[in-house]
Design a protein around this motif. Structure first.
Motif, short mmCIF file in Angstrom:
data_model
loop_
_atom_site.label_atom_id
_atom_site.label_comp_id
_atom_site.label_asym_id
_atom_site.label_seq_id
_atom_site.Cartn_x
_atom_site.Cartn_y
_atom_site.Cartn_z
N HIS A 1 -67.27 49.35 -7.74
CA HIS A 1 -68.55 49.90 -8.22
C HIS A 1 -69.75 49.41 -7.41
O HIS A 1 -70.84 49.97 -7.54
CB HIS A 1 -68.75 49.51 -9.68
CG HIS A 1 -68.96 48.04 -9.86
ND1 HIS A 1 -67.93 47.13 -9.81
CD2 HIS A 1 -70.10 47.33 -10.03
CE1 HIS A 1 -68.42 45.92 -9.98
NE2 HIS A 1 -69.73 46.01 -10.11
N LEU A 2 -69.58 48.39 -6.60
CA LEU A 2 -70.72 47.80 -5.89
C LEU A 2 -71.29 48.75 -4.84
O LEU A 2 -70.53 49.34 -4.06
CB LEU A 2 -70.30 46.49 -5.20
CG LEU A 2 -69.87 45.35 -6.11
CD1 LEU A 2 -69.31 44.19 -5.28
CD2 LEU A 2 -71.03 44.89 -6.97
N PRO A 3 -72.61 48.88 -4.79
CA PRO A 3 -73.21 49.69 -3.73
C PRO A 3 -73.06 48.97 -2.38
O PRO A 3 -73.38 47.79 -2.26
CB PRO A 3 -74.69 49.79 -4.11
CG PRO A 3 -74.84 49.15 -5.43
CD PRO A 3 -73.60 48.39 -5.74
N VAL A 4 -72.53 49.70 -1.42
CA VAL A 4 -72.34 49.16 -0.07
C VAL A 4 -73.12 50.04 0.90
O VAL A 4 -72.85 51.24 1.03
CB VAL A 4 -70.85 49.12 0.34
CG1 VAL A 4 -70.71 48.59 1.76
CG2 VAL A 4 -70.04 48.28 -0.65
N ILE A 5 -74.08 49.42 1.56
CA ILE A 5 -74.89 50.10 2.56
C ILE A 5 -74.42 49.64 3.93
O ILE A 5 -74.47 48.44 4.23
CB ILE A 5 -76.40 49.75 2.40
CG1 ILE A 5 -76.87 49.91 0.96
CG2 ILE A 5 -77.24 50.54 3.40
CD1 ILE A 5 -76.67 51.25 0.37
N ILE B 1 -85.44 47.73 3.92
CA ILE B 1 -85.00 46.85 2.84
C ILE B 1 -85.76 47.18 1.55
O ILE B 1 -85.16 47.23 0.47
CB ILE B 1 -85.19 45.37 3.21
CG1 ILE B 1 -84.30 45.02 4.41
CG2 ILE B 1 -84.90 44.45 2.03
CD1 ILE B 1 -82.84 45.30 4.21
N GLN B 2 -87.05 47.42 1.65
CA GLN B 2 -87.85 47.76 0.46
C GLN B 2 -87.32 49.04 -0.17
O GLN B 2 -87.12 49.10 -1.39
CB GLN B 2 -89.32 47.92 0.84
CG GLN B 2 -90.23 48.20 -0.34
CD GLN B 2 -90.42 46.98 -1.23
OE1 GLN B 2 -90.87 45.95 -0.76
NE2 GLN B 2 -90.08 47.09 -2.50
N CYS B 3 -87.06 50.05 0.63
CA CYS B 3 -86.56 51.33 0.11
C CYS B 3 -85.18 51.18 -0.53
O CYS B 3 -84.93 51.70 -1.62
CB CYS B 3 -86.49 52.37 1.22
SG CYS B 3 -88.09 52.96 1.77
N VAL B 4 -84.28 50.48 0.14
CA VAL B 4 -82.93 50.28 -0.38
C VAL B 4 -82.98 49.51 -1.70
O VAL B 4 -82.34 49.90 -2.68
CB VAL B 4 -82.06 49.55 0.67
CG1 VAL B 4 -80.77 49.02 0.05
CG2 VAL B 4 -81.74 50.46 1.85
N CYS B 5 -83.77 48.44 -1.73
CA CYS B 5 -83.87 47.64 -2.96
C CYS B 5 -84.56 48.41 -4.07
O CYS B 5 -84.13 48.33 -5.23
CB CYS B 5 -84.59 46.32 -2.67
SG CYS B 5 -83.57 45.18 -1.71
N ASP B 6 -85.61 49.14 -3.75
CA ASP B 6 -86.28 49.95 -4.77
C ASP B 6 -85.30 50.91 -5.42
O ASP B 6 -85.28 51.06 -6.64
CB ASP B 6 -87.45 50.74 -4.18
CG ASP B 6 -88.69 49.92 -3.95
OD1 ASP B 6 -88.77 48.78 -4.46
OD2 ASP B 6 -89.60 50.41 -3.25
N PHE B 7 -84.47 51.54 -4.60
CA PHE B 7 -83.53 52.50 -5.17
C PHE B 7 -82.39 51.81 -5.91
O PHE B 7 -82.17 52.05 -7.10
CB PHE B 7 -82.97 53.44 -4.09
CG PHE B 7 -82.02 54.44 -4.67
CD1 PHE B 7 -82.49 55.51 -5.40
CD2 PHE B 7 -80.66 54.28 -4.54
CE1 PHE B 7 -81.61 56.42 -5.99
CE2 PHE B 7 -79.76 55.17 -5.13
CZ PHE B 7 -80.25 56.26 -5.85
N TYR B 8 -81.62 50.96 -5.20
CA TYR B 8 -80.40 50.40 -5.78
C TYR B 8 -80.64 49.32 -6.83
O TYR B 8 -79.81 49.15 -7.73
CB TYR B 8 -79.46 49.89 -4.69
CG TYR B 8 -78.79 51.02 -3.97
CD1 TYR B 8 -77.72 51.70 -4.56
CD2 TYR B 8 -79.24 51.45 -2.74
CE1 TYR B 8 -77.13 52.77 -3.93
CE2 TYR B 8 -78.63 52.52 -2.10
CZ TYR B 8 -77.59 53.17 -2.70
OH TYR B 8 -76.99 54.23 -2.07
#
Length: 140
Positions: A84-88, A124-131
């Motif tokens: 289930h972990l999001p992997v970017i 990083i800001q965009c990825v963290c904001d979303f996930y």
């Protein structure tokens, strides 16, 4: 506090990522492992990582020593406790084959690494904001 696992072997990329995160106002702890075997040891909370917290987000380089990012992604997606972990995937590769294979293996996103601090911080800001803020993820 949210935790992110950075799976990256390049010291310069690790430093850039840490600097980018510290430039943001994120409550985020970044844990770093430098190869694919160490990543799986961390995620399975074995050895030196027996008390590690499972991260809410994984940033994964494809070209790693010992075990490739592709192999790590495959293991994560086939492990019921981790799938289930999001992997970017965060890689220097611009190869179409890498993009396609990453998504086929179950990556949540494929991002080509930016060169500068400002661009890295924005990603990083965009990825963290979303996930970490918008998406609803299962509790670990």
């Amino acid at each position: 506090m949210n935790e992110m696992l950075l799976v990256e072997d390049d010291a310069g990329d690790i430093e850039l990522m840490q600097e980018a995160i510290s430039s943001l106002t994120l409550e985020l702890k970044i844990n770093v492992v430098r190869d694919g075997v160490e990543a799986m040891t961390y995620l399975h909370q074995q050895g030196d990582y027996h008390d590690a917290r499972i991260p809410q987000l994984i940033l994964l380089d494809l070209n790693l020593p010992c075990k490739s990012g592709r192999e790590v992604l495959t293991e994560i997606r086939t492990d019921e406790a981790l799938s289930h972990l999001p992997v970017i995937v965060l890689t220097t590769s611009r190869a179409h084959e890498d993009l396609i294979s990453s998504y086929r293996l179950g990556a949540n996103a494929f991002i080509t690494k930016p060169i500068g601090l400002k661009d890295m911080a924005e990603i990083i800001q965009c990825v963290c904001d979303f996930y970490l803020n918008s998406a609803q993820l299962p509790n670990t």
